[in-house]
Enzyme design. Sequence first.
Site, short mmCIF file in Angstrom:
data_model
loop_
_atom_site.label_atom_id
_atom_site.label_comp_id
_atom_site.label_asym_id
_atom_site.label_seq_id
_atom_site.Cartn_x
_atom_site.Cartn_y
_atom_site.Cartn_z
N ASP A 71 0.86 -1.18 0.00
CA ASP A 71 0.00 0.00 0.00
C ASP A 71 0.89 1.23 0.00
OD1 ASP A 71 -2.06 1.78 0.21
OD2 ASP A 71 -2.71 1.15 2.21
N ASP A 105 -3.52 2.29 -5.63
CA ASP A 105 -2.21 2.27 -4.96
C ASP A 105 -2.05 1.12 -3.97
OD1 ASP A 105 -3.92 3.20 -2.90
OD2 ASP A 105 -2.23 4.22 -1.96
N GLU A 106 -2.81 0.07 -4.17
CA GLU A 106 -2.83 -0.96 -3.14
C GLU A 106 -3.17 -2.31 -3.77
OE1 GLU A 106 -5.70 -1.67 0.73
OE2 GLU A 106 -5.97 0.12 -0.49
MG LIG Z 1 -2.36 3.97 0.19
#
Ligand SMILES: [Mg+2]
Length: 403
Positions: free
Chosen positions: A12, A106-107
Site C-alpha cells: 500500500d 495504490d494498493e
Molecule cells: Mg495507500
Amino acid sequence: MPGIVRKIIHLDMDAFYASVEQRDRPELKGKPVIVGGSRERGVVCACSYETRAFGVRSAMAVARALRLCPQALVLPVRMARYQQVSAEIFEIFGRYTDCIEKLSIDEGFLDVTGSERLFGPARQIAERLRAEVRAETGLAVSAGVASNKFLAKVASELAKPDGLLEVPADQVDQFLLPLPVSRIWGVGRVTAERLERRGWRTIRELRAVPLEQLQRLLGAAGEQVYRLARGLDERPVVADEPIKSIGAEETFERDLRVPEALARELLALCERVAARLRRRGLVGRCVTLKVKYADFSAVSRSLTLERGLDSALAIQAEALRLLGRTEAGSRPVRLLGVSLAQLEAGQAAQPELFGEEQRRRQSALDQAVDRLRERFGESGIRRATLLEGSPRPSVKKGGDPGE
Ligand SMILES: [Mg+2]
C-alpha cells in the site's frame, strides 16, 4: 483440513496522491499537502504526513482540514498522473508474481507462495519490492507479509509509514489479540460501537464471544468477524488481467529546451522502460511518447512497429522520431514520458550494442538524430551525449533502418 500455507504480501503506497505531488514538485517536500481540489467544497483525497499531525484525514472536507492545518497547500486531483505512476508501481509488483489482485490505484495483494523458490522468502521479496519502488519511483510503499489477506493488510496498515511488518504463522495471536475490534474487516464505526458497548474492545475480548452470539448480534457478518478474530481467512488472491503497457515518465525540475538534454532524458527513460521489459521477458510493438510543455499542455505521439522492442537504444530511436513530431525544443518541455504497449513475450535478453543488430539500431538512431539536428540546427544534438561515456563505433550513415 489445513491446505498449503500461503504467502501473501499486501502493498500500500503511503499517502499516494500527496506523495506523487511532492515528488513531482520537490519544492513541496516536507510541506503539508492536501490533494482534494476546491478549498471551499473539496474533499481530502490524500494528505501528506505533514498534515496528519494536525488531525487531517482522507475523506474530510477540505474546508475543515484547512481549519485544522491552515498552512496546508491544497492541490487539484491529477488522476491521469496517479494512474500513470500506479501502472509503474504495479509493473514492479509484477516482477515477483503474476498473482496480483489490485484493490485500488495504490494498493494490492500479491500471492508469492510460488515465488519463494525463485526469489527467497516472502519477507525478502517484500523488502526488494519496497526498495525497487523507492529507487524507481521515489515513493514509499508499506508492506504486510502474512499467511492470508486479512493479516497481510492489517500488517501493512500497522507498518505505515514506509515500513514492513511480517506476521509469522506462529505469532498470529501475539499480533492480533491486542488490536482494537475496528481492525477487523467489515467492522466499521457503527459495528465497532455495538461491540464496544458490550465490553468487547480488543480482538482478545472478542475471541471469548461464541459464534451464535455474534451471529445474533451482527447477522450474516457474524461468522466472518468470528473467523477473522481468529486470524482465519481463506479468500484467495484473485489475479487481475496481465499488464497492458510499460512506461516511465519524468517531470523535470527545470523545463528543458536544448535538444541534447531532451535526447539524454529520453534515453534515461528508455533505459528504465527497456530494463523493465527485459526483466519480464517482454517486447513491445507500440511506442508512445508523451510531452508536456511548460504551459502544462500535453501531446502524445505513437507508432506501431512490426517487431517488438526491448532495447533502450532501439526504443530511444523511435521515441526521437516521435519527438520530432512535437514542438519539443521550440517550446520548453516540462515532462517526458515513454511507454510501450502491445506487449508480447520476447526472446531472451540480448546484450545491446552487438553486431548486426547494433548496426541496424545505430542507423535508425543516427537518422533520428539527423532529423532532430535539421530541426534544431547545428547547436542541436551531438551523438556523444546520447551515450554518456560509452565508446562509440563509427557507423556509416544512410540506409533504411528497416522499419
Ligand atoms: Mg495507500
